[in-house]
Write an enzyme that holds these catalytic residues in place. Structure first.
Site, mmCIF file in Angstrom:
data_model
loop_
_atom_site.group_PDB
_atom_site.id
_atom_site.type_symbol
_atom_site.label_atom_id
_atom_site.label_comp_id
_atom_site.label_asym_id
_atom_site.label_seq_id
_atom_site.Cartn_x
_atom_site.Cartn_y
_atom_site.Cartn_z
ATOM 1 N N GLU A 17 14.314 5.523 -4.724
ATOM 2 C CA GLU A 17 12.846 5.568 -4.940
ATOM 3 C C GLU A 17 12.608 6.091 -6.451
ATOM 4 O O GLU A 17 11.902 5.657 -7.298
ATOM 5 C CB GLU A 17 11.829 6.329 -4.018
ATOM 6 C CG GLU A 17 11.580 5.581 -2.777
ATOM 7 C CD GLU A 17 12.993 5.406 -1.808
ATOM 8 O OE1 GLU A 17 14.039 5.908 -2.294
ATOM 9 O OE2 GLU A 17 12.896 4.553 -0.841
ATOM 10 N N GLN A 77 8.260 1.771 1.273
ATOM 11 C CA GLN A 77 8.512 1.158 2.272
ATOM 12 C C GLN A 77 7.899 2.005 3.473
ATOM 13 O O GLN A 77 6.860 1.178 4.189
ATOM 14 C CB GLN A 77 10.158 1.177 2.951
ATOM 15 C CG GLN A 77 10.259 0.033 4.010
ATOM 16 C CD GLN A 77 11.775 -0.404 3.948
ATOM 17 O OE1 GLN A 77 12.617 0.407 4.071
ATOM 18 N NE2 GLN A 77 11.830 -1.568 3.527
ATOM 19 N N PHE A 78 7.972 3.288 3.248
ATOM 20 C CA PHE A 78 6.749 4.134 3.934
ATOM 21 C C PHE A 78 6.701 5.128 3.034
ATOM 22 O O PHE A 78 7.585 5.878 2.331
ATOM 23 C CB PHE A 78 7.664 4.795 5.319
ATOM 24 C CG PHE A 78 7.825 3.744 6.360
ATOM 25 C CD1 PHE A 78 6.835 3.762 7.535
ATOM 26 C CD2 PHE A 78 8.791 2.888 6.286
ATOM 27 C CE1 PHE A 78 7.092 2.705 8.476
ATOM 28 C CE2 PHE A 78 9.077 1.959 7.290
ATOM 29 C CZ PHE A 78 8.187 1.980 8.360
ATOM 30 N N ASP A 121 6.537 8.318 3.299
ATOM 31 C CA ASP A 121 7.280 9.395 3.659
ATOM 32 C C ASP A 121 8.276 9.451 2.522
ATOM 33 O O ASP A 121 8.875 10.741 2.330
ATOM 34 C CB ASP A 121 7.979 9.416 5.148
ATOM 35 C CG ASP A 121 6.898 9.111 6.053
ATOM 36 O OD1 ASP A 121 6.587 10.217 6.954
ATOM 37 O OD2 ASP A 121 6.456 8.107 6.160
ATOM 38 N N PHE A 122 8.699 8.140 2.223
ATOM 39 C CA PHE A 122 10.168 8.051 1.168
ATOM 40 C C PHE A 122 9.740 8.415 -0.004
ATOM 41 O O PHE A 122 10.472 8.195 -0.863
ATOM 42 C CB PHE A 122 10.592 6.640 1.325
ATOM 43 C CG PHE A 122 11.104 6.678 2.807
ATOM 44 C CD1 PHE A 122 11.585 7.499 3.774
ATOM 45 C CD2 PHE A 122 10.849 5.114 3.491
ATOM 46 C CE1 PHE A 122 11.847 7.299 5.032
ATOM 47 C CE2 PHE A 122 11.198 4.929 4.680
ATOM 48 C CZ PHE A 122 11.639 6.106 5.494
ATOM 49 N N HIS A 167 8.137 8.953 9.714
ATOM 50 C CA HIS A 167 7.526 7.584 9.357
ATOM 51 C C HIS A 167 6.112 7.837 9.657
ATOM 52 O O HIS A 167 5.596 6.621 10.220
ATOM 53 C CB HIS A 167 8.271 6.328 10.061
ATOM 54 C CG HIS A 167 9.470 5.978 9.954
ATOM 55 N ND1 HIS A 167 10.833 6.854 9.917
ATOM 56 C CD2 HIS A 167 9.828 4.876 9.155
ATOM 57 C CE1 HIS A 167 11.826 6.189 9.647
ATOM 58 N NE2 HIS A 167 11.363 5.161 8.767
#
Ligand SMILES: Cc1ncc(C[n+]2csc(CCOP(=O)(O)OP(=O)(O)O)c2C)c(N)n1
Length: 658
Positions: free
Chosen positions: A397, A419-420, A422-423, A464
């Protein structure tokens, strides 16, 4: 030290000497000014001039360079007028940051230089982005970026090297191995013989160059850079050199053994080259003295200009106005044809129509290409737009967000799919420090949209399910959008992409496939900072965003007797305070429903704003309803207990009874 001039003519040899002499003489002057308290901090590049000068000399002026804190020679070789550098170091307006950042922490599009942020490593990823732009536009240009050997331990550096290799980006990665990272010797920084060897692991070409020998630096790099322009690819260079002064002037060099100092003092890049040029009959004492006099006069004249410049007068509105690049919102009206779309379809369609409208817009993210992304939002995009514009990324990221920053510097818009959401933590630094601060610091916008699939209600556990907008609404320089309906999602995404500033675009996963709405079929935009009032009533103001809007609407459906203004904020930064205040002044009661945990969430700020602006009209204390101050648990019954959703009804009824 042996010099081999190969086919270089005398003018080139003398130019290289003069170019090294200038930063050396500036530094000698700075050391005096530092002692007089006229410069705040100084990171010395004495003894390392051959690298900055050599690298800059082989590049064309249009090719970007991303220097670090010891690369004065980059700035002087690009012929930046010295008074502008001096003003920068004194925090004056003729510098590059209007007194907002110090020393070498600035960039300038005028000279194609992108200065560092303090965190060191992000420079490599930003260089990837600039090089990617060069590749996409077939410019055959090389981007050069610097780091010290200490910085190479940062994750950003590894990520960026890997991305550059996978994408074959024409970046000249320059490691200046000068023996120490602050006080820490190389033996405590890494455990391999040569950092150049790391390139093997990335599938990248590398070279070791004597960084104190200007002719070796110049001739080898000339060949390498010429070949990189013809055959775009990354190359890693490890320059062997030494830091002759303290990390910064105040910190000294006591921890460096004297024999090391002596050994490297004998290899001084300027003294040795000067000796060689004397042997070549290109220099003598008189010429050297004349050259020095000329440079010293230039330094002193320019210092006079900088000293004469009036200090910056703080004007609050100037500071606030420079956080974001001005954005002239263009209203694209919706067409009358509509189709029923789920939230996910609306986002996909909005993104696709923006790709059609902006023909160099690039999408980057994990699995976004043939696979279509984990939520299938970019399904079919590769077939329509090609793999250059719809780019699968490695799992990194930081480097990808930095690459997006680099694309923006080179004039290309991008959308990064996390992607989420959270990441985003794995790319947090470039978001809050690079994207958010660049415009304020040196007038460089970050034309980047981060798509953030977020939220709970899908029993996906602590990593997630987060809705992490509050990490970003707190940071000046970021715009935060959080639609609750397909129509808003489509129009706001179009605006997010048009807006030249960094936008975090939150997409609630639980709404993706559960919320449907008639949405105009063509491209249209919705302005930021305008909340939607979904229902009107005089009893209470309900404020929410994202999934919480639907929780509030569902609750109110059960109580048709409650007459509420329901405000869907749609964008959190900018925040539509006008709509909030007007409603609360009418109803006298406000309840804010937020999916995020309570403490430090945006509901707290909205509550405080209402207290400050509507206190006289309030009939009850403002109520915040938010999730538990715990991480988000996995199993349904714990997640249900965690979420604010089911607490809303009771709190609403209590507030109405107050
Ligand atoms: C992320 C981060 N951690 C720590 C620091 C503090 N710091 C600034 S420069 C530096 C040493 C860097 O060493 P190196 O990369 O070898 O470059 P050099 O200073 O030797 O040229 C440190 C520890 C920082 N700026 N950023």
């Amino acid at each position: 030290m042996t010099f081999d001039k190969k086919t270089l003519d005398n003018t080139t040899l003398l130019n290289l000497y003069k170019r090294m002499l200038k930063p050396r003489l500036i530094e000698e002057k700075m050391l005096i000014l530092l002692r007089q308290g006229k410069v705040s901090k100084w990171f010395s590049g004495i003894g390392q001039e051959a690298i900055s000068v050599g690298v800059t000399s082989v590049l064309d002026k249009e090719e970007y360079i991303l220097p670090m804190h010891r690369n004065l020679g980059v700035f002087t070789t690009r012929d930046i007028p010295l008074y502008r550098l001096f003003s920068q170091w004194q925090g004056k307006a003729n510098g590059f940051t209007k007194g907002r950042d110090r020393s070498f922490h600035f960039g300038t599009q005028e000279f194609n230089i992108v200065g560092m942020i303090s965190h060191l490593g992000p420079q490599f990823g930003v260089a990837d982005g600039i090089a990617l732009a060069s590749k996409l536009k077939n410019k055959n240009q090389v981007t050069a970026v610097f780091t010290g050997e200490g910085g190479t331990s940062e994750g950003d550096i590894h990520e960026a090297l890997n991305v550059a290799s996978v994408w074959q980006l024409p970046v000249l990665f320059c490691i200046e191995n000068n023996g120490y990272g602050l006080s820490t010797p190389t033996t405590e920084q890494y455990n391999c013989k040569d950092l150049a060897d790391r390139a093997i692991g990335y599938g990248m070409e590398s070279h070791i160059i004597d960084g104190n020998n200007i002719l070796e630096v110049y001739t080898k790099l000339n060949d390498i850079v010429t070949s990189m322009r013809e055959n775009p690819r990354p190359v890693l260079i490890e320059f062997k050199t030494f830091r002759m002064r303290g990390h910064e002037e105040a910190s000294g060099t006591k921890y460096v053994p004297q024999d090391l100092m002596d050994e490297w003092a004998a290899k001084d890049p300027i003294d040795n080259f000067q000796e060689y040029l004397i042997q070549q009959a290109l220099l003598d004492d008189t010429i050297i003295a004349d050259l020095k006099d000329e440079i010293i006069k230039e330094i002193n004249d320019n210092l006079d200009i900088a000293y004469a410049e009036t200090p910056i007068v703080p004007i609050e509105s100037n500071e606030l106005n420079d956080v974001f690049q001005k954005f002239e919102y263009q209203d694209f009206k919706e067409n009358s044809n509509t189709e029923e779309l789920r939230l996910i379809d609306a986002i996909s369609e909005g993104l696709k129509q923006s790709m059609e409208r902006h023909d160099d817009l690039v999408i980057m993210g994990q699995d976004v290409a043939e696979y279509g992304g984990v939520f299938k939002i970019t399904d079919g995009f590769v077939a329509q737009f090609g793999k250059d514009r719809v780019r699968n990324t490695p799992i990194c990221e930081s480097a990808i967000i930095e690459t997006a920053m680099g694309l923006s510097i080179a004039g290309i818009k991008s959308v990064v799919e996390l992607q989420f959401s959270d990441f985003v933590t794995s790319g947090f630094n470039p978001v809050v420090n690079y994207l958010a601060k660049s415009h304020y610091r040196w007038n460089q916008n970050a034309d980047v949209v981060l798509r953030m699939p977020c939220g709970a209600g899908v029993a996906a556990g602590p990593f997630h399910s987060q809705t992490n907008e509050a990490w970003f609404t707190k940071t000046p320089g970021l715009k935060v959008v959080y639609p609750a309906f397909p129509y808003d999602a489509k129009g706001l995404l179009a605006t997010a992409i048009n807006d030249p500033n960094p936008v975090l675009f939150f997409e609630h996963k639980a709404l993706y496939r559960s919320i449907r709405q008639q949405v105009p079929t063509d491209y249209f935009t919705i302005p930021f900072g305008k909340a939607a009032t979904l229902q009107t009533g005089n009893d209470v103001t309900v404020i929410a965003y994202g999934a919480a809007v639907h929780w509030a609407l569902n609750t109110l459906e059960k109580h048709p007797n409650i007459k509420a203004d329901v405000i869907d904020l749609r964008t959190l930064q900018p925040l539509d305070t006008d709509t909030i205040y007007a409603s609360v002044k009418k109803t006298g009661r406000a309840i804010i429903l937020q999916e995020d945990s309570l403490f430090g969430g945006i509901a707290s700020d909205i509550s405080a704003l209402i207290m400050e602006h509507c206190f006289e009209q309030l009939d009850a204390p403002v109520k915040r309803v938010a999730s538990l101050d715990t991480p988000i648990p996995f199993i349904n019954q714990l997640e249900d207990q965690y979420l604010s959703r089911d607490k809303f009804e009771g709190e609403l009824l209590k507030l109405l009874e107050y």
